[in-house]
Write a protein that holds these residues in place. Structure first.
Motif, PDB file in Angstrom:
ATOM      1  N   LEU A   1       0.815  -1.216   0.000  1.00 10.62           N
ATOM      2  CA  LEU A   1       0.000   0.000   0.000  1.00 10.62           C
ATOM      3  C   LEU A   1       0.851   1.270   0.000  1.00 10.62           C
ATOM      4  CD1 LEU A   1      -2.799  -1.030   2.552  1.00 10.62           C
ATOM      5  CD2 LEU A   1      -2.847  -1.148   0.049  1.00 10.62           C
ATOM      6  N   LEU A   2       2.042   1.187  -0.528  1.00 10.93           N
ATOM      7  CA  LEU A   2       2.941   2.351  -0.519  1.00 10.93           C
ATOM      8  C   LEU A   2       2.318   3.605  -1.139  1.00 10.93           C
ATOM      9  CD1 LEU A   2       5.797   3.371   0.224  1.00 10.93           C
ATOM     10  CD2 LEU A   2       6.523   2.690  -2.072  1.00 10.93           C
ATOM     11  N   PRO A   3       1.611   3.503  -2.272  1.00 12.26           N
ATOM     12  CA  PRO A   3       1.021   4.727  -2.840  1.00 12.26           C
ATOM     13  C   PRO A   3       0.060   5.442  -1.897  1.00 12.26           C
ATOM     14  CG  PRO A   3       1.020   2.973  -4.475  1.00 12.26           C
ATOM     15  CD  PRO A   3       1.402   2.344  -3.167  1.00 12.26           C
ATOM     16  N   GLU A   4      -0.618   4.660  -1.019  1.00 16.52           N
ATOM     17  CA  GLU A   4      -1.582   5.259  -0.102  1.00 16.52           C
ATOM     18  C   GLU A   4      -0.980   5.623   1.250  1.00 16.52           C
ATOM     19  OE1 GLU A   4      -3.958   1.885  -2.206  1.00 16.52           O
ATOM     20  OE2 GLU A   4      -1.871   2.315  -1.718  1.00 16.52           O
ATOM     21  N   SER A   5       0.278   5.247   1.494  1.00 17.07           N
ATOM     22  CA  SER A   5       0.874   5.424   2.815  1.00 17.07           C
ATOM     23  C   SER A   5       1.854   6.597   2.837  1.00 17.07           C
ATOM     24  CB  SER A   5       1.608   4.153   3.249  1.00 17.07           C
ATOM     25  OG  SER A   5       2.284   4.361   4.470  1.00 17.07           O
ATOM     26  N   ARG A   6       1.404   7.717   3.357  1.00 14.40           N
ATOM     27  CA  ARG A   6       2.265   8.893   3.441  1.00 14.40           C
ATOM     28  C   ARG A   6       3.484   8.636   4.328  1.00 14.40           C
ATOM     29  NH1 ARG A   6       1.699  14.333   2.410  1.00 14.40           N
ATOM     30  NH2 ARG A   6       3.005  15.714   3.674  1.00 14.40           N
ATOM     31  N   THR A   7       3.287   7.927   5.435  1.00 10.62           N
ATOM     32  CA  THR A   7       4.410   7.712   6.353  1.00 10.62           C
ATOM     33  C   THR A   7       5.514   6.888   5.700  1.00 10.62           C
ATOM     34  OG1 THR A   7       3.138   5.875   7.303  1.00 10.62           O
ATOM     35  CG2 THR A   7       3.117   7.964   8.500  1.00 10.62           C
ATOM     36  N   PHE A   8       5.154   5.806   5.010  1.00 11.66           N
ATOM     37  CA  PHE A   8       6.188   4.999   4.355  1.00 11.66           C
ATOM     38  C   PHE A   8       6.811   5.741   3.180  1.00 11.66           C
ATOM     39  CE2 PHE A   8       4.606   1.223   6.636  1.00 11.66           C
ATOM     40  CZ  PHE A   8       5.823   0.653   6.978  1.00 11.66           C
ATOM     41  N   ARG A   9       6.036   6.530   2.470  1.00  9.95           N
ATOM     42  CA  ARG A   9       6.611   7.290   1.354  1.00  9.95           C
ATOM     43  C   ARG A   9       7.593   8.346   1.854  1.00  9.95           C
ATOM     44  NH1 ARG A   9       1.741   9.453  -1.854  1.00  9.95           N
ATOM     45  NH2 ARG A   9       3.370  10.615  -2.949  1.00  9.95           N
ATOM     46  N   GLN A  10       7.380   8.845   3.071  1.00 10.73           N
ATOM     47  CA  GLN A  10       8.354   9.773   3.643  1.00 10.73           C
ATOM     48  C   GLN A  10       9.631   9.050   4.065  1.00 10.73           C
ATOM     49  OE1 GLN A  10       5.853  11.471   6.731  1.00 10.73           O
ATOM     50  NE2 GLN A  10       5.746  13.414   5.658  1.00 10.73           N
ATOM     51  N   LEU A  11       9.498   7.780   4.410  1.00 10.14           N
ATOM     52  CA  LEU A  11      10.640   7.023   4.914  1.00 10.14           C
ATOM     53  C   LEU A  11      11.595   6.608   3.804  1.00 10.14           C
ATOM     54  CD1 LEU A  11      11.906   5.624   7.427  1.00 10.14           C
ATOM     55  CD2 LEU A  11      10.483   3.635   6.887  1.00 10.14           C
ATOM     56  N   VAL A  12      11.075   6.296   2.620  1.00 16.05           N
ATOM     57  CA  VAL A  12      11.913   5.731   1.554  1.00 16.05           C
ATOM     58  C   VAL A  12      12.538   6.829   0.703  1.00 16.05           C
ATOM     59  CG1 VAL A  12      10.453   3.683   1.526  1.00 16.05           C
ATOM     60  CG2 VAL A  12      10.050   5.490  -0.161  1.00 16.05           C
ATOM     61  N   GLN A  13      13.689   6.479   0.112  1.00 18.13           N
ATOM     62  CA  GLN A  13      14.361   7.403  -0.801  1.00 18.13           C
ATOM     63  C   GLN A  13      14.020   7.148  -2.271  1.00 18.13           C
ATOM     64  OE1 GLN A  13      16.302   6.317   2.106  1.00 18.13           O
ATOM     65  NE2 GLN A  13      15.402   8.269   2.735  1.00 18.13           N
ATOM     66  N   ARG A  14      13.699   5.903  -2.584  1.00 16.31           N
ATOM     67  CA  ARG A  14      13.320   5.556  -3.947  1.00 16.31           C
ATOM     68  C   ARG A  14      12.113   4.622  -3.910  1.00 16.31           C
ATOM     69  NH1 ARG A  14      16.903   7.207  -7.707  1.00 16.31           N
ATOM     70  NH2 ARG A  14      15.958   5.944  -9.351  1.00 16.31           N
ATOM     71  N   VAL A  15      11.303   4.685  -4.965  1.00 16.19           N
ATOM     72  CA  VAL A  15      10.145   3.802  -5.107  1.00 16.19           C
ATOM     73  C   VAL A  15      10.395   2.865  -6.282  1.00 16.19           C
ATOM     74  CG1 VAL A  15       7.676   3.662  -5.633  1.00 16.19           C
ATOM     75  CG2 VAL A  15       8.534   5.475  -4.124  1.00 16.19           C
ATOM     76  N   LEU A  16      10.320   1.566  -6.005  1.00 13.61           N
ATOM     77  CA  LEU A  16      10.476   0.531  -7.028  1.00 13.61           C
ATOM     78  C   LEU A  16       9.137  -0.173  -7.206  1.00 13.61           C
ATOM     79  CD1 LEU A  16      11.916  -1.473  -8.901  1.00 13.61           C
ATOM     80  CD2 LEU A  16      12.731  -2.675  -6.843  1.00 13.61           C
ATOM     81  N   VAL A  17       8.611  -0.134  -8.417  1.00 13.51           N
ATOM     82  CA  VAL A  17       7.326  -0.774  -8.720  1.00 13.51           C
ATOM     83  C   VAL A  17       7.569  -2.044  -9.532  1.00 13.51           C
ATOM     84  CG1 VAL A  17       5.159  -0.562 -10.012  1.00 13.51           C
ATOM     85  CG2 VAL A  17       5.983   1.358  -8.633  1.00 13.51           C
ATOM     86  N   VAL A  18       6.979  -3.143  -9.069  1.00 13.90           N
ATOM     87  CA  VAL A  18       6.959  -4.376  -9.848  1.00 13.90           C
ATOM     88  C   VAL A  18       5.635  -4.407 -10.601  1.00 13.90           C
ATOM     89  CG1 VAL A  18       7.168  -6.880  -9.792  1.00 13.90           C
ATOM     90  CG2 VAL A  18       8.310  -5.510  -8.041  1.00 13.90           C
ATOM     91  N   ASP A  19       5.710  -4.522 -11.907  1.00 11.24           N
ATOM     92  CA  ASP A  19       4.520  -4.394 -12.743  1.00 11.24           C
ATOM     93  C   ASP A  19       4.383  -5.610 -13.649  1.00 11.24           C
ATOM     94  OD1 ASP A  19       2.275  -2.806 -13.582  1.00 11.24           O
ATOM     95  OD2 ASP A  19       3.342  -2.382 -15.447  1.00 11.24           O
TER      96      ASP A  19
END
Length: 224
Positions: A138-156
């Motif tokens: 649920l990273l797209p919906e989680s502001r707290t985790f998105r603040q914690l990470v430096q990069r976002v990796l999506v598996v598609d």
């Protein structure tokens, strides 16, 4: 996927009260839809020496018999959502939150802060790792985790591939899997958040090559 990665402009400002002490770590947020292959990708990064934190595993621990979240879930939803051995009745809860948005929010308000705190505790145990991958569906919906990470990796991957994987590994019917996919963040929205993308429609050797390229990039970035 090419070897190049691109940055996006949706990175959230850091909230020091939430992520104090973690800003100097390279933390990758790994996300993707159900059946996209997040766990397989995470396992491949682990083979390269990355630290791995899987929030689904944390959530299962919190909701197993004797888990830290059970008392709060029982208080909020009643004994009917707890199995005879004292664990969360996941199938029954899944049915409820699919039909009741308020119930979904109540469950998230119980679980998400606990998951985040346990993830941060695990981060402190992984100081020796070159970088850490946190698996957050649920990273797209989680502001707290998105603040914690430096990069976002999506598996598609293709939706039909997702459905085949999930029905093949579980007792879920195709209609149920499609309903889950429909309620998740749309793929296009997930991809707009991505710094890096892995395509997982082909064989495992293709997946492994993509992971190897990103691993080298992450090790290089972690040393900067």
């Amino acid at each position: 996927m090419t070897d190049e990665t691109t940055s996006h402009s949706t990175r959230l400002p850091k909230d020091d009260s939430q992520v104090a002490g973690y800003q100097d770590r390279l933390i990758i947020g790994l996300t993707g839809g159900i059946g996209s292959g997040k766990s397989t990708v995470a396992a491949m990064f682990a083979e390269h020496g990355a630290g791995i934190i899987d929030t689904d595993i944390i959530a299962h621990s919190l909701t197993q018999a004797g888990g830290e979240a059970i008392a709060a879930i029982r208080a909020a939803f009643g004994n009917g959502y707890i199995t005879g051995d004292g664990a969360l009745d996941r199938a029954k809860m899944r049915g409820l939150i699919f039909s009741d948005a308020e119930a979904k929010q109540r469950l998230e308000q119980i679980l998400h802060p606990m998951i985040f705190e346990q993830a941060k505790a695990r981060l402190r145990q992984l100081q020796d790792k070159p970088y850490v991958v946190i698996v957050v569906p649920l990273l797209p919906e989680s502001r707290t985790f998105r603040q914690l990470v430096q990069r976002v990796l999506v598996v598609d991957c293709d939706e039909n591939t997702q459905i085949a994987r999930v029905t093949g590994r579980s007792r879920m019917a195709e209609a149920e899997v499609r309903a889950i996919i429909a309620r998740q963040t749309p793929p296009a929205d997930r991809l707009r958040l991505a710094d890096d993308v892995i395509r997982n429609d082909a064989a495992l050797d293709s997946l492994a090559r993509q992971v190897a390229v990103l691993h080298q990039n992450y090790v290089k970035n972690a040393k900067q």
